[in-house]
Design a protein around this motif. Structure first.
Motif, mmCIF file in Angstrom:
data_model
loop_
_atom_site.group_PDB
_atom_site.id
_atom_site.type_symbol
_atom_site.label_atom_id
_atom_site.label_comp_id
_atom_site.label_asym_id
_atom_site.label_seq_id
_atom_site.Cartn_x
_atom_site.Cartn_y
_atom_site.Cartn_z
ATOM 1 N N ALA A 87 0.849 -1.193 0.000
ATOM 2 C CA ALA A 87 0.000 0.000 0.000
ATOM 3 C C ALA A 87 0.884 1.242 0.000
ATOM 4 O O ALA A 87 2.024 1.211 0.473
ATOM 5 C CB ALA A 87 -0.914 -0.011 1.217
ATOM 6 N N ASN A 88 0.341 2.332 -0.519
ATOM 7 C CA ASN A 88 1.190 3.507 -0.750
ATOM 8 C C ASN A 88 1.052 4.623 0.278
ATOM 9 O O ASN A 88 1.616 5.696 0.097
ATOM 10 C CB ASN A 88 0.948 4.067 -2.161
ATOM 11 C CG ASN A 88 -0.516 4.430 -2.392
ATOM 12 O OD1 ASN A 88 -1.299 4.483 -1.454
ATOM 13 N ND2 ASN A 88 -0.866 4.670 -3.640
ATOM 14 N N LYS A 92 -3.566 2.954 4.508
ATOM 15 C CA LYS A 92 -3.760 1.817 3.601
ATOM 16 C C LYS A 92 -2.813 0.680 3.960
ATOM 17 O O LYS A 92 -3.173 -0.498 3.855
ATOM 18 C CB LYS A 92 -3.555 2.252 2.153
ATOM 19 C CG LYS A 92 -4.649 3.188 1.638
ATOM 20 C CD LYS A 92 -4.382 3.601 0.202
ATOM 21 C CE LYS A 92 -5.477 4.539 -0.313
ATOM 22 N NZ LYS A 92 -5.212 4.996 -1.695
ATOM 23 N N MET A 96 -3.828 -3.149 4.890
ATOM 24 C CA MET A 96 -3.159 -4.279 4.260
ATOM 25 C C MET A 96 -2.580 -5.220 5.321
ATOM 26 O O MET A 96 -2.708 -6.447 5.222
ATOM 27 C CB MET A 96 -2.043 -3.779 3.336
ATOM 28 C CG MET A 96 -1.323 -4.880 2.580
ATOM 29 S SD MET A 96 0.232 -4.336 1.830
ATOM 30 C CE MET A 96 1.307 -4.381 3.278
ATOM 31 N N GLY A 158 -6.697 -5.725 0.709
ATOM 32 C CA GLY A 158 -6.039 -4.561 1.290
ATOM 33 C C GLY A 158 -6.531 -3.231 0.744
ATOM 34 O O GLY A 158 -6.125 -2.177 1.220
ATOM 35 N N GLY A 159 -7.380 -3.272 -0.281
ATOM 36 C CA GLY A 159 -7.843 -2.032 -0.909
ATOM 37 C C GLY A 159 -8.147 -2.273 -2.377
ATOM 38 O O GLY A 159 -8.535 -3.370 -2.770
ATOM 39 N N SER A 161 -5.971 -2.141 -4.825
ATOM 40 C CA SER A 161 -4.808 -2.669 -5.535
ATOM 41 C C SER A 161 -4.383 -4.016 -4.951
ATOM 42 O O SER A 161 -4.506 -4.247 -3.740
ATOM 43 C CB SER A 161 -3.633 -1.687 -5.450
ATOM 44 O OG SER A 161 -3.970 -0.448 -6.032
ATOM 45 N N THR A 163 -2.055 -6.605 -3.375
ATOM 46 C CA THR A 163 -0.912 -6.479 -2.465
ATOM 47 C C THR A 163 -0.531 -7.857 -1.921
ATOM 48 O O THR A 163 -1.149 -8.872 -2.257
ATOM 49 C CB THR A 163 -1.238 -5.559 -1.264
ATOM 50 O OG1 THR A 163 -2.245 -6.198 -0.450
ATOM 51 C CG2 THR A 163 -1.708 -4.182 -1.714
#
Length: 213
Positions: A87-88, A92, A96, A158-159, A161, A163
Motif C-alpha cells: 500500500a502507498n 492503507k 493491508m 487490502g484495498g 490494488s 498487495t
C-alpha cells in the motif's frame, strides 16, 4: 550475489516466496530440499532455518526464513522493481497489514488443514479424515463469509490494488481449487471473482510453470 530460495516448489510457503519474486521480476536460484529424506532437518539447511521448515532465503549476506517475512523483505527492498505489492500510504498500509494477519492466523491454519487432507494425503496414499474435512469446511465457510463482506466493498483485501495480503493466499487457494472445497469459494460471488483474479496473474502463472517442471 544471486537471490536463493531453498525448498521444494510444491510447498505453499515456497510458492508464496516464488510468486513474490515473479511479481517483482527478479532473477533467483531455486534450490530443492528433499523433505522426504529429512534434509530440512539436517545441515546445511538447518543452519539457514533452525526450525527446519521451508523455505530458507538468501540475498547476498542476508539469510531469512518464514515465508511472509521474506515476501515483505522482497516487496520493500525491491519496491522499484516489477509490480507494486505494498500500500502507498500509512492508513492503507495498516489495512493491508490487518488482512495479512487474517491470512496467517485465521485463513491459513484452516485452509492448510483442508489442503493436507484433500491434496497431500491422497498424493501420499494416506486416508483422508472425513470428519476433519467436515469440521474445517464449516470453519472455512465462516471465514469466507467475512471475506465476502470485505470484498463487496473492496476489489482486493487490502484495498483497490493487489498487495501481499492477496498474494499470500494464492498457493493454498490454488490447491483447494482442485478439491470439493472449491464450492465454498464459488458460493460467494465476490470471493469467487477475487480467487479468479489472483490466480490469473501472470506472475502466478510463471510460478506454476516452475511447479510443473
Amino acid at each position: 550475489m544471486a537471490i536463493k530460495v531453498h525448498g521444494p516448489v510444491m510447498s505453499p510457503a515456497v510458492m508464496r516466496v516464488v510468486a513474490t519474486l515473479k511479481e517483482k521480476e527478479l532473477d533467483f536460484e531455486l534450490l530443492p530440499v528433499n523433505m522426504q529424506t529429512g534434509d530440512h532437518k539436517k545441515e546445511p539447511f538447518i543452519s539457514l532455518n533452525p526450525f527446519g521448515q521451508v523455505p530458507a532465503f538468501e540475498d547476498g549476506d542476508l539469510k531469512l526464513f518464514e515465508s511472509r517475512a521474506i515476501t515483505q523483505y522482497i516487496a520493500h527492498t525491491y519496491a522499484d522493481k516489477g509490480n507494486q505489492l505494498l500500500a502507498n500510504e500509512t492508513k492503507k498500509m495498516a489495512i493491508m497489514s490487518v488482512w495479512m494477519e487474517v491470512e496467517s492466523t485465521k485463513f491459513d491454519p484452516i485452509a492448510s488443514k483442508l489442503s493436507f487432507e484433500l491434496v497431500v494425503k491422497p498424493m501420499l496414499g494416506m486416508v483422508t479424515d472425513d470428519a476433519a474435512v467436515t469440521e474445517n469446511e464449516e470453519k472455512l465457510g465462516k471465514i469466507l463469509d467475512v471475506y465476502e463482506s470485505r470484498l463487496k466493498d473492496s476489489k482486493y483485501l487490502g484495498g483497490e490494488s493487489f498487495t501481499l495480503a492477496d498474494l499470500h493466499h494464492a498457493p493454498v487457494v490454488h490447491y483447494l481449487m482442485g478439491t470439493k472445497v472449491k464450492s465454498l469459494f464459488d458460493a460467494r460471488p465476490h470471493v469467487k471473482d477475487w480467487c479468479a483474479d489472483i490466480l490469473a496473474r501472470p506472475a502466478w502463472s510463471k510460478a506454476l510453470e516452475l511447479h510443473k517442471q
